[in-house]
Design a protein around this motif. Structure first.
Motif, PDB file in Angstrom:
ATOM      1  N   VAL A  71       0.879  -1.178   0.000  1.00 39.71           N
ATOM      2  CA  VAL A  71       0.000   0.000   0.000  1.00 39.71           C
ATOM      3  C   VAL A  71       0.910   1.219   0.000  1.00 39.71           C
ATOM      4  CG1 VAL A  71      -1.781   1.293   1.222  1.00 39.71           C
ATOM      5  CG2 VAL A  71      -1.832  -1.204   1.247  1.00 39.71           C
ATOM      6  N   GLU A  72       0.835   2.003  -1.078  1.00 41.11           N
ATOM      7  CA  GLU A  72       1.665   3.204  -1.190  1.00 41.11           C
ATOM      8  C   GLU A  72       0.842   4.419  -0.775  1.00 41.11           C
ATOM      9  OE1 GLU A  72       3.091   3.553  -5.184  1.00 41.11           O
ATOM     10  OE2 GLU A  72       3.959   1.552  -5.202  1.00 41.11           O
ATOM     11  N   GLN A  73       1.488   5.342  -0.100  1.00 39.43           N
ATOM     12  CA  GLN A  73       0.784   6.561   0.284  1.00 39.43           C
ATOM     13  C   GLN A  73       1.572   7.782  -0.162  1.00 39.43           C
ATOM     14  OE1 GLN A  73      -0.166   5.297   4.516  1.00 39.43           O
ATOM     15  NE2 GLN A  73      -2.117   6.195   3.893  1.00 39.43           N
ATOM     16  N   THR A  74       0.911   8.652  -0.889  1.00 37.55           N
ATOM     17  CA  THR A  74       1.516   9.920  -1.282  1.00 37.55           C
ATOM     18  C   THR A  74       0.805  11.016  -0.486  1.00 37.55           C
ATOM     19  OG1 THR A  74      -0.042  10.448  -3.065  1.00 37.55           O
ATOM     20  CG2 THR A  74       1.792   8.984  -3.622  1.00 37.55           C
ATOM     21  N   THR A 105      -3.871   7.094  -1.635  1.00 37.45           N
ATOM     22  CA  THR A 105      -3.520   5.796  -1.069  1.00 37.45           C
ATOM     23  C   THR A 105      -3.740   4.781  -2.181  1.00 37.45           C
ATOM     24  OG1 THR A 105      -4.202   6.469   1.138  1.00 37.45           O
ATOM     25  CG2 THR A 105      -4.047   4.096   0.728  1.00 37.45           C
ATOM     26  N   THR A 143      -6.223   3.116  -6.808  1.00 43.11           N
ATOM     27  CA  THR A 143      -6.292   4.331  -5.988  1.00 43.11           C
ATOM     28  C   THR A 143      -7.571   4.295  -5.157  1.00 43.11           C
ATOM     29  OG1 THR A 143      -5.164   5.527  -7.728  1.00 43.11           O
ATOM     30  CG2 THR A 143      -6.249   6.853  -6.057  1.00 43.11           C
ATOM     31  N   PRO A 154     -10.592   8.312  -0.813  1.00 41.99           N
ATOM     32  CA  PRO A 154      -9.917   8.797   0.401  1.00 41.99           C
ATOM     33  C   PRO A 154     -10.611   8.400   1.705  1.00 41.99           C
ATOM     34  CG  PRO A 154      -9.917  10.508  -1.270  1.00 41.99           C
ATOM     35  CD  PRO A 154     -10.746   9.382  -1.827  1.00 41.99           C
ATOM     36  N   ALA A 200      -9.885   4.730   2.470  1.00 48.05           N
ATOM     37  CA  ALA A 200      -8.502   4.266   2.320  1.00 48.05           C
ATOM     38  C   ALA A 200      -7.996   3.573   3.584  1.00 48.05           C
ATOM     39  CB  ALA A 200      -7.595   5.439   1.973  1.00 48.05           C
ATOM     40  N   VAL A 210      -5.287   0.204   4.378  1.00 48.38           N
ATOM     41  CA  VAL A 210      -4.006   0.465   5.064  1.00 48.38           C
ATOM     42  C   VAL A 210      -3.778  -0.564   6.170  1.00 48.38           C
ATOM     43  CG1 VAL A 210      -2.780   2.140   6.509  1.00 48.38           C
ATOM     44  CG2 VAL A 210      -4.023   2.926   4.486  1.00 48.38           C
TER      45      VAL A 210
END
Lengths: 184, 145
Positions: free
Chosen positions: B78-81, B85, B104, B107, B110, B114
């Motif tokens: 799980v990538e978070q910018t 997410t 994606t 929000p 998300a 996670v």
């Protein structure tokens, strides 16, 4: 497929040089903005693929058109169905070079001006573009930014007379890519 | 006679006003589709979806772009910018790192993904926006129960 080949070439051509370094992101951000006295329209795409070759200056983008998000659902529908015809032309690409790549010191933090030239393809139409931007080198990462304008007519995007006053003929494009070193 | 004209005029104005409000709220300002509540057009394995796009991107674009997909696979990461997410189903180690299906998350939803440990088999539902030569992209995703 064509861009995949270009992406691969960008990488492979530097393999012979142990110092060559590539910077990439899969989460680049492109915003476009149309401003008229009647209304402002903007859309964001935060899933943009981008790669930069530090040695050659090769710089490529791939943008999925259906990933642009508008405030209003109706605008998004019109954008995809009537203007960019995203079913027929699912992506836009840029394939070019940072002309002054040698002037950018990737080992030193700072903001460097850049001149970017190449081929922009939208809706199947390719045009030469030359734009200015900046690369901010910060602790090994590179933040690329550019703002420029595109004429819709250049890419065969026709605006119907009924909404001609609502949509600008020239669209502002903001590019914002946070590039990270490709792990070797 | 005057009263009759007044009533007719008033009625027409009222109908016009209601029609205008309907057009404004349900056409010009209609809400975005709620993808978390949408019924998937396709239900498939994430690996199979990636393979279809990788081997035949044009045909797969016609088939899946703009459709709601439910994809099942082993969560890779799980990538978070700053603002996104992204749940990743990775299948191939390409020049750009892990390539596969990138989802994606909505929000507000998300947080659910996670908490999921990498390696867990999960199903995510979202809108397919296409294949960018490295990954299949799904937007507005939610974790399926």
């Amino acid at each position: 497929m064509k861009l995949r080949i270009i992406f691969l070439l960008v990488i492979i051509m530097g393999v012979g040089n142990a110092q060559a370094q590539k910077y990439i992101t899969k989460n680049g951000h492109i915003r476009f903005f149309s401003s008229t006295p009647v209304e402002n329209i903007e859309a964001d795409n935060r899933q943009v693929n981008c790669a930069l070759d530090q040695q050659t200056g090769d710089f490529v983008f791939k943008v999925l058109m259906k990933s642009f998000e508008f405030e209003k659902a109706l605008m998004q529908e019109h954008f995809n169905e009537n203007y960019v015809e995203s079913d027929k032309f699912p992506s836009a690409t840029f394939n070019g070079k940072v002309k002054n790549i040698g002037a950018i010191d990737f080992s030193k933090n700072g903001i460097y001006n850049a001149v970017i030239e190449g081929d922009m393809t939208i809706k199947g139409i390719t045009k030469k573009v030359s734009e200015k931007g900046t690369f901010e080198v910060k602790d090994g990462k590179v933040l690329g930014k550019s703002t420029f304008n595109l004429l819709l007519a250049d890419y065969g995007i026709k605006i119907p007379n009924t909404v001609a006053n609502n949509i600008s003929k020239s669209i502002r494009i903001d590019v914002d890519v946070n590039l990270e070193k490709l792990a070797k | 006679m005057k009263k009759k004209l007044f009533v007719i005029g008033g009625s027409l104005a009222g109908i016009g006003l209601i029609a205008g409000l309907i057009v404004y709220f349900f056409v010009f300002n209609k809400p975005h589709r709620n993808y978390a509540e949408a019924t998937p057009d396709f239900d498939l394995k994430a690996a199979a979806l990636f393979e279809e796009f990788r081997t035949n991107p044009q045909l797969s674009s016609v088939k899946y772009n703009g459709k709601v997909l439910s994809v099942t696979g082993e969560l890779n990461a799980v990538e978070q910018t700053d603002s996104l997410t992204i749940a990743v189903f990775g299948f191939e180690e390409g020049m750009f790192g892990s390539e596969g299906v990138r989802c994606t998350m909505i929000p507000e939803l998300a947080g659910e993904v996670v908490k999921v440990a990498p390696g867990t088999i999960i199903s995510l539902k979202g809108l397919c926006t296409g294949y960018n030569d490295t990954d299949v992209i799904l937007e507005h995703c939610s974790l399926e129960k």
